[in-house]
Design a protein around this motif. Structure first.
Motif, mmCIF file in Angstrom:
data_model
loop_
_atom_site.group_PDB
_atom_site.id
_atom_site.type_symbol
_atom_site.label_atom_id
_atom_site.label_comp_id
_atom_site.label_asym_id
_atom_site.label_seq_id
_atom_site.Cartn_x
_atom_site.Cartn_y
_atom_site.Cartn_z
ATOM 1 N N GLN A 1 78.742 59.647 17.632
ATOM 2 C CA GLN A 1 78.230 60.124 16.291
ATOM 3 C C GLN A 1 78.633 61.756 16.480
ATOM 4 O O GLN A 1 78.771 62.262 15.391
ATOM 5 C CB GLN A 1 76.598 60.019 16.324
ATOM 6 C CG GLN A 1 76.161 58.595 16.347
ATOM 7 C CD GLN A 1 76.999 57.815 15.525
ATOM 8 O OE1 GLN A 1 77.436 57.794 14.514
ATOM 9 N NE2 GLN A 1 77.243 56.392 16.265
ATOM 10 N N VAL A 2 78.485 62.406 17.714
ATOM 11 C CA VAL A 2 78.499 63.723 17.968
ATOM 12 C C VAL A 2 80.085 64.175 18.242
ATOM 13 O O VAL A 2 80.383 65.166 17.478
ATOM 14 C CB VAL A 2 77.787 64.110 18.905
ATOM 15 C CG1 VAL A 2 77.733 65.681 19.305
ATOM 16 C CG2 VAL A 2 76.318 63.709 18.789
ATOM 17 N N SER B 1 83.212 67.457 17.460
ATOM 18 C CA SER B 1 83.737 67.366 16.170
ATOM 19 C C SER B 1 83.105 66.531 15.214
ATOM 20 O O SER B 1 83.541 66.461 13.955
ATOM 21 C CB SER B 1 85.011 67.437 16.048
ATOM 22 O OG SER B 1 85.704 66.447 16.390
ATOM 23 N N GLY B 2 82.226 65.744 15.580
ATOM 24 C CA GLY B 2 81.771 64.600 14.715
ATOM 25 C C GLY B 2 80.782 64.967 13.771
ATOM 26 O O GLY B 2 80.381 65.986 13.554
ATOM 27 N N PRO B 3 80.677 63.680 12.881
ATOM 28 C CA PRO B 3 79.815 64.049 11.682
ATOM 29 C C PRO B 3 78.174 64.276 11.881
ATOM 30 O O PRO B 3 77.645 64.548 10.943
ATOM 31 C CB PRO B 3 79.900 62.527 10.850
ATOM 32 C CG PRO B 3 80.263 61.691 12.053
ATOM 33 C CD PRO B 3 80.880 62.649 13.119
ATOM 34 N N PHE B 4 77.794 64.203 13.162
ATOM 35 C CA PHE B 4 76.428 64.476 13.517
ATOM 36 C C PHE B 4 76.166 65.581 14.510
ATOM 37 O O PHE B 4 77.229 65.594 15.493
ATOM 38 C CB PHE B 4 75.429 63.222 13.893
ATOM 39 C CG PHE B 4 75.589 62.426 12.773
ATOM 40 C CD1 PHE B 4 74.302 62.379 11.712
ATOM 41 C CD2 PHE B 4 76.347 61.429 12.495
ATOM 42 C CE1 PHE B 4 74.260 61.774 10.715
ATOM 43 C CE2 PHE B 4 76.083 60.302 11.358
ATOM 44 C CZ PHE B 4 75.233 60.611 10.377
ATOM 45 N N VAL C 1 69.809 63.197 16.181
ATOM 46 C CA VAL C 1 70.994 63.924 15.741
ATOM 47 C C VAL C 1 70.735 64.157 14.101
ATOM 48 O O VAL C 1 70.277 63.491 13.396
ATOM 49 C CB VAL C 1 72.380 63.151 15.945
ATOM 50 C CG1 VAL C 1 72.744 62.751 17.505
ATOM 51 C CG2 VAL C 1 72.406 61.442 14.776
ATOM 52 N N LYS C 2 71.405 65.095 13.928
ATOM 53 C CA LYS C 2 71.444 65.584 12.315
ATOM 54 C C LYS C 2 72.969 65.742 11.732
ATOM 55 O O LYS C 2 73.687 65.905 12.537
ATOM 56 C CB LYS C 2 70.433 66.843 12.139
ATOM 57 C CG LYS C 2 71.129 67.970 12.699
ATOM 58 C CD LYS C 2 70.433 69.218 12.509
ATOM 59 C CE LYS C 2 71.062 70.666 12.965
ATOM 60 N NZ LYS C 2 70.136 71.798 12.749
ATOM 61 N N ARG C 3 72.746 65.743 10.469
ATOM 62 C CA ARG C 3 74.204 65.673 9.925
ATOM 63 C C ARG C 3 74.875 67.033 10.343
ATOM 64 O O ARG C 3 74.246 68.078 10.265
ATOM 65 C CB ARG C 3 73.853 65.639 8.300
ATOM 66 C CG ARG C 3 75.466 65.765 7.510
ATOM 67 C CD ARG C 3 75.133 65.257 5.970
ATOM 68 N NE ARG C 3 74.232 66.046 5.364
ATOM 69 C CZ ARG C 3 73.502 65.427 4.484
ATOM 70 N NH1 ARG C 3 73.520 64.217 4.167
ATOM 71 N NH2 ARG C 3 72.397 66.088 3.997
#
Length: 551
Positions: free
Chosen positions: A90-91, A222-225, A238-240
């Motif tokens: 995710q991260v 570099s991920g979305p969360f 994790v947050k956006r």
């Protein structure tokens, strides 16, 4: 924006709950069976594909996912469990990933790539619009080729598990900020797919070097969360990532909450405290199904009990064969996996692999208690023996061990069961072949669809110091076949080589290969656009899905 939900329900029709004494004679499932009879389109919580296609996405909100263990190893070079891989993914992001069907590689950070004719140089072009999350040591700078060089050479040098074909990997040469070449010492068949491993995500050199040994607690990618917090034995949040280079995640926040008891996880799902409960087992599966919230998917996981091949009684091939003959494996499977969560296995290679050869199933000794007794007498154990098996303390592994214990008792073998936390058992059995008191160990192994990720990991002498080959399998002829297959790029030739290795491995009776397991999730009907892939990883915001929750 509208999304279509992609789910699959694992319908193991050949699995029927049965009493221990009345089971036996069940045939195994080959890859065609697993792909057609055992898999069907389905839904969680009653939202069919047609209904879902008409729903409007509702961005925002929190998704809470129940996981059975805490996940402290978030440095990609150190992770060992699927839970950690799911959070890392995710991260941070790799150059490539698999598509939703888990059949082909698709680009993530890489824009394009090519391979030299001799297979020794992989030329990559990075996207020029990728940025790291802001951290302590950099302010959200662009991802460049030097970060790729740093990340891949770090994983090759420092990861305890080979995730990058280390023996063949040489170095990365930076051509420009967006172009680089990966050099191999020899051609390597599975190299590209290894780049999709979560261990090979691209990290900012500044953050890794700045945090040092504490980087796992401050993972940046570099991920979305974005990693928000880690609370020991409780949760990871994790947050956006509002500055994400791709399509923004629909979810504001994702909480990975530790719930060690499967029944409690399903109860939390039903009451709405969590929206996804991962890795359900036994009765918890039925609870989720009764609530209309179960999703099952065949995965690449193979459940087994492996033998100590070098010390103690199981170093004798007659003892290993006797143990296999003593156990009614069909009865064990039907007794343990009563909720459609697995089908019978015969060999260590997943039946989803393109290298799977059903004919090797015939090399597994049939259930024959009298034959087992004869072999034990021949080996000098007419008066019995005592063995020890080590297992993680999950309900499935404990039930398997208890049934093995029962059957071995019928032929005069006393089996002591030693269970503990997964990490503890892994540490105990690593290099267990040096300890005659570690006779057997039982857990599961998941790889990709490439036979390399099973046969090389489980049976190569290069992995004697790793958990994957804790039983100490060491065969020079097998090693040569594995090496030749590893450096071969033609798939058909690789299959021929793996077949030769597999025939030897099966005749060496290295273990009892019980089941090809499904991934069992409980998913709230309020959760949409879920994708359950054969690798079992949780996928929340990818090139092919973007999970959202009804508010």
């Amino acid at each position: 924006m509208k999304k279509k939900r992609i789910v699959a329900v694992f319908m193991a029709a050949c699995m029927v709950a049965a009493a221990l004494g009345g089971c036996g004679g069940q045939s195994g499932a080959d890859s065609a069976t697993a792909g057609s009879q055992s898999q069907a389109d389905g839904n969680a919580g009653g939202n069919g594909a047609a209904d879902e296609a008409n729903l409007e996405v509702q961005p925002g909100g929190t998704l809470t996912i129940a996981i059975p263990n805490y996940t402290p190893l978030l440095d990609p070079k150190d992770y060992t469990q699927a839970y950690e891989a799911s959070i890392i993914s995710q991260v941070a992001e790799p150059l490539l990933t698999y598509n939703a069907e888990y059949t082909d590689l698709i680009p993530v950070l890489a824009k394009d790539w090519s391979v030299s004719d001799d297979g020794l140089v992989y030329h990559f072009v990075l996207r020029d619009d990728i940025y790291f999350q802001k951290g302590q040591y950099q302010d959200g700078r662009q991802v460049v080729s030097d970060d790729v060089k740093f990340s891949l050479e770090r994983i090759a040098a420092e990861c305890s598990t080979d995730r990058i074909c280390r023996e063949f990997f040489d170095h990365v040469e930076v051509v420009s900020d967006t172009e680089f070449d990966i050099y191999l010492k020899e051609a390597c068949g599975p190299f590209l797919e290894q780049l999709a491993d979560p261990g090979n995500v691209i990290l900012p050199r500044d953050e890794v070097e700045g945090w040092g040994e504490n980087f796992a607690e401050h993972l940046i990618g570099s991920g979305p969360f974005i990693l928000e917090s880690m609370t020991l034995d409780e949760s990871v949040i994790v947050k956006r990532n509002e500055d994400y280079w791709g399509e923004k995640a629909n979810l504001d926040e994702v909480v990975f909450r530790v719930v060690t008891d499967g029944n409690q996880a399903v109860n939390a799902l039903i009451t709405g405290e969590v929206q996804i409960a991962e890795y359900l087992q036994a009765e918890a599966i039925q609870q989720a199904a009764d609530a209309g919230m179960l999703i099952q998917k065949p995965t690449t996981g193979t459940s087994f009990a492996r033998f100590n091949m070098q010390t103690g009684p199981t170093a004798d091939p007659r003892v290993r064969e006797a143990i296999i003959k003593a156990i009614d494996i069909d009865a064990v499977i039907q007794n343990v996996y009563q909720y459609g969560e697995a089908v019978r296995a015969y060999q260590p290679l997943t039946n989803l692999s393109w290298g799977y050869n059903e004919s090797y199933n015939d090399l597994v000794p049939a259930y024959d208690p009298e034959g087992a007794k004869a072999l034990l007498k021949e080996a000098g154990y007419e008066n019995g023996m005592t063995l020890n098996i080590y297992i993680p303390n999950t309900s499935t592994r404990e039930r398997i061990a208890q049934l093995i214990q029962y059957y071995l008792g019928e032929v005069g073998i006393t089996l002591n069961i030693h269970s503990g936390a997964f990490a503890e058992i892994l540490a105990t059995v690593t290099e267990g072949y040096k300890n005659e008191n570690i006779s057997m160990y039982a857990f599961s192994w998941s790889g990709t669809l490439d036979p390399y990720s099973y046969l090389e990991k489980l049976f190569s002498r290069k992995t004697l110091s790793a958990t994957s080959n804790a039983g100490g399998y060491d065969n020079e002829e097998v090693d040569q076949y594995l090496y030749d297959a590893f450096k071969e790029t033609d798939r058909e030739k690789r299959i021929e080589l793996y077949d030769k290795a597999m025939e030897i491995i099966m005749n060496d009776h290295t273990g009892i290969y019980f089941a090809y397991e499904a991934r069992n999730w409980g998913v709230s009907p309020k959760v949409h656009d879920t994708v359950q892939r054969a690798d079992g990883r949780i996928l929340l915001c990818t090139p092919f899905n973007n999970v959202w929750v009804e508010q």
